[in-house]
Design an enzyme around this catalytic site. Structure first.
Site, PDB file in Angstrom:
ATOM      1  N   LYS A 143      -3.538  -5.802  13.229  1.00 37.92           N
ATOM      2  CA  LYS A 143      -4.230  -5.235  12.069  1.00 37.92           C
ATOM      3  C   LYS A 143      -5.072  -6.318  11.414  1.00 37.92           C
ATOM      4  CE  LYS A 143      -4.421  -1.399   9.538  1.00 37.92           C
ATOM      5  NZ  LYS A 143      -4.379  -0.012  10.000  1.00 37.92           N
ATOM      6  N   GLY A 193      -3.907  12.596  -1.341  1.00 35.08           N
ATOM      7  CA  GLY A 193      -5.016  11.850  -0.744  1.00 35.08           C
ATOM      8  C   GLY A 193      -6.006  12.779  -0.066  1.00 35.08           C
ATOM      9  N   GLY A 221      -8.983  11.933   1.282  1.00 30.15           N
ATOM     10  CA  GLY A 221      -9.981  11.076   1.924  1.00 30.15           C
ATOM     11  C   GLY A 221     -10.387  11.620   3.281  1.00 30.15           C
ATOM     12  N   VAL A 225      -8.944  11.647   6.215  1.00 28.11           N
ATOM     13  CA  VAL A 225      -7.939  12.458   6.917  1.00 28.11           C
ATOM     14  C   VAL A 225      -7.532  13.664   6.069  1.00 28.11           C
ATOM     15  CG1 VAL A 225      -5.610  12.481   7.910  1.00 28.11           C
ATOM     16  CG2 VAL A 225      -7.044  10.453   8.175  1.00 28.11           C
TER      17      VAL A 225
HETATM   18  P1  NAI Z   1      -9.418   7.123   2.989  1.00 28.28           P
HETATM   19  O1  NAI Z   1      -9.587   5.831   2.297  1.00 28.28           O
HETATM   20  O2  NAI Z   1     -10.605   7.839   3.505  1.00 28.28           O
HETATM   21  O3  NAI Z   1      -8.621   8.151   2.051  1.00 28.28           O
HETATM   22  C1  NAI Z   1      -7.542   7.788   1.259  1.00 28.28           C
HETATM   23  C2  NAI Z   1      -7.650   8.635  -0.021  1.00 28.28           C
HETATM   24  O4  NAI Z   1      -6.456   8.461  -0.761  1.00 28.28           O
HETATM   25  C3  NAI Z   1      -8.816   8.239  -0.915  1.00 28.28           C
HETATM   26  O5  NAI Z   1      -9.563   9.395  -1.246  1.00 28.28           O
HETATM   27  C4  NAI Z   1      -8.136   7.611  -2.133  1.00 28.28           C
HETATM   28  O6  NAI Z   1      -8.856   7.805  -3.329  1.00 28.28           O
HETATM   29  C5  NAI Z   1      -6.820   8.346  -2.143  1.00 28.28           C
HETATM   30  N1  NAI Z   1      -5.720   7.668  -2.822  1.00 28.28           N
HETATM   31  C6  NAI Z   1      -5.414   6.351  -2.865  1.00 28.28           C
HETATM   32  N2  NAI Z   1      -4.293   6.154  -3.571  1.00 28.28           N
HETATM   33  C7  NAI Z   1      -3.875   7.376  -3.993  1.00 28.28           C
HETATM   34  C8  NAI Z   1      -2.760   7.836  -4.745  1.00 28.28           C
HETATM   35  N3  NAI Z   1      -1.850   7.003  -5.242  1.00 28.28           N
HETATM   36  N4  NAI Z   1      -2.653   9.164  -4.966  1.00 28.28           N
HETATM   37  C9  NAI Z   1      -3.545  10.029  -4.488  1.00 28.28           C
HETATM   38  N5  NAI Z   1      -4.620   9.653  -3.759  1.00 28.28           N
HETATM   39  C10 NAI Z   1      -4.781   8.352  -3.515  1.00 28.28           C
HETATM   40  O7  NAI Z   1      -8.367   6.845   4.171  1.00 28.28           O
HETATM   41  P2  NAI Z   1      -8.036   7.771   5.416  1.00 28.28           P
HETATM   42  O8  NAI Z   1      -8.763   7.308   6.604  1.00 28.28           O
HETATM   43  O9  NAI Z   1      -8.114   9.198   5.012  1.00 28.28           O
HETATM   44  O10 NAI Z   1      -6.501   7.384   5.671  1.00 28.28           O
HETATM   45  C11 NAI Z   1      -5.477   7.907   4.859  1.00 28.28           C
HETATM   46  C12 NAI Z   1      -4.142   7.294   5.303  1.00 28.28           C
HETATM   47  O11 NAI Z   1      -3.894   7.600   6.666  1.00 28.28           O
HETATM   48  C13 NAI Z   1      -4.092   5.752   5.211  1.00 28.28           C
HETATM   49  O12 NAI Z   1      -2.782   5.350   4.877  1.00 28.28           O
HETATM   50  C14 NAI Z   1      -4.419   5.310   6.607  1.00 28.28           C
HETATM   51  O13 NAI Z   1      -3.913   4.019   6.918  1.00 28.28           O
HETATM   52  C15 NAI Z   1      -3.725   6.390   7.421  1.00 28.28           C
HETATM   53  N6  NAI Z   1      -4.271   6.592   8.737  1.00 28.28           N
HETATM   54  C16 NAI Z   1      -5.600   6.839   8.898  1.00 28.28           C
HETATM   55  C17 NAI Z   1      -6.115   6.999  10.170  1.00 28.28           C
HETATM   56  C18 NAI Z   1      -7.561   7.320  10.403  1.00 28.28           C
HETATM   57  O14 NAI Z   1      -7.921   7.580  11.558  1.00 28.28           O
HETATM   58  N7  NAI Z   1      -8.411   7.341   9.385  1.00 28.28           N
HETATM   59  C19 NAI Z   1      -5.257   6.861  11.358  1.00 28.28           C
HETATM   60  C20 NAI Z   1      -3.864   6.727  11.051  1.00 28.28           C
HETATM   61  C21 NAI Z   1      -3.398   6.556   9.799  1.00 28.28           C
END
Ligand code: NAI
Length: 359
Positions: A79, A179, A181, A183
């Protein structure tokens, strides 16, 4: 021994780089290359200290080892984390300086996207290294891994529903998504199409509002989402979503989401089991994105169909883990770790015997 040294135990290599010219401050942690070169996302995040960034890189790289092993991939765990606010500090120079650090590892670590980085960022990283993946298709990559991650989580929810509610039909169920975001919002779209009732929360009110408007979701606050009246709670934000207090307050019968390292404490897996909550181990259900990016390393180049077929194996893996957990009386996280560790042991033994140098 400091906590950091304890966290670093079992890691093969940890690189801390501070490129003064570009203003880069990053950590790359390689947990294991027992199954193949390490691969993992690059997190661009405003850590409050170097120690916090280092601890995150160590935890996340270890989780990648388990994720790859459990998914049956020939990849190890690594990572990268870059300290900074992606909106302010993510410059071309920082990304390229990071690419040079990745290149210096000679292929022991492949960098991909994570929180705070996108396929187009990885295309910039790739200008300095042969070891960046998950770029846009225009640069030879497979694009946004969140699409496959969300697809895998969606299929994983069906496996959870089958095990807990006796049917994989999600229609009429209530899912609370933490969340919205990359995903979380895609997962919301897939669930909405199945007639699932959604509740969503995000620290970014616009992100939550967007999902609410598109998919008729209710919105609640980040502090309340785990307490929502839901059948399934789906953490898709940052790690550490499940501690003693949160688990005590959960109302859902299932926890299943993409966020890495959801269990905040060593006893969290047991606590969920004692409460009768079915937990889908995060490193198993969230493997879709990794599967997609690793497919880019195939000698023939990436194939959407091949990656999708592999993502479709996630529900079967989960079902096997749920059965093992019941049979052996251990929590689902422990059952999944056993499977991953057994595979690492078995395969690395084969490697050791066939690649041993001739005396
Ligand atoms: P992202 O950064 O696009 O979305 C994360 C979202 O969570 C953001 O909208 C943020 O504002 C929100 N957030 C942060 N803290 C928060 C809280 N305390 N309460 C509510 N919302 C909160 O990230 P993404 O890509 O959607 O990933 C989400 C999770 O999934 C992460 O933990 C990431 O490591 C994991 N993941 C993502 C993968 C991918 O392909 N993008 C693959 C495997 C795991």
């Amino acid at each position: 021994m400091t906590d950091i040294m304890r966290l670093a135990e079992g890691h093969e290599q940890v690189v801390i780089a501070a490129g003064e010219a570009a203003g880069l401050r990053c950590v790359i942690a390689i947990h294991s290359t027992a199954l193949g070169p390490s691969l993992g996302g690059t997190r661009f995040y405003p850590y409050r200290s170097g120690n916090e960034a280092l601890a995150d890189a160590l935890r996340l790289s270890k989780a990648m080892t388990y994720k790859a092993a459990a998914a049956g991939l020939d990849i190890g765990g690594g990572k990268g984390v870059i300290i900074g606010d992606p909106l302010r500090d993510k410059t071309e120079a920082v990304l390229r300086a990071y690419g040079q650090v990745v290149e210096s590892l000679g292929g022991r670590y492949y960098a991909a996207c994570d929180v705070g980085t996108s396929p187009s960022d990885l295309a910039v990283v790739a200008r300095e290294t042969r070891f960046a993946r998950g770029t846009d298709p225009a640069y030879g990559g497979s694009g946004d891994s969140a699409i496959s991650t969300a697809a895998g989580v969606f299929l994983g929810l069906k496996a959870c529903a089958q095990f807990r509610f006796g049917t994989e039909d999600l229609a009429g169920l209530r899912v609370a998504i933490q969340g919205a975001g990359k995903v979380g919002r895609r997962l919301a779209g897939l669930l909405h199409a199945e007639k699932v009732h959604l509740t969503v929360a995000d620290i970014d009110p616009d992100a939550a509002a967007c999902v609410a408007e598109r998919y008729a979701a209710d919105v609640t606050t980040p502090g309340e989402i785990h307490r929502a009246d839901a059948d399934i709670y789906s953490p898709n934000a940052m790690g550490g979503a499940l501690d003693e207090r949160i688990i005590g307050e959960l109302r859902a019968a299932v926890v299943a989401g993409a966020a890495n390292n959801q269990l905040a404490e060593p006893g969290a897996g047991d606590r969920l089991r004692e409460k009768g909550i079915l937990y889908a181990p995060d490193f198993v259900i969230s493997a879709g994105g990794l599967i997609q990016v690793v497919d880019e390393l195939h000698p023939g180049g990436p194939s959407e169909e091949r990656a999708a077929a592999q993502v479709e194996t996630i529900p079967k893996r989960l079902a096997g883990i749920f059965e093992m957990s019941e049979r052996d009386g251990v929590n689902t996280d422990k059952a999944a770790r056993r499977l991953a560790e057994d595979r690492i042991r078995a395969v690395s033994r084969i490697h050791a015997s066939w690649t041993r140098p001739v005396p």
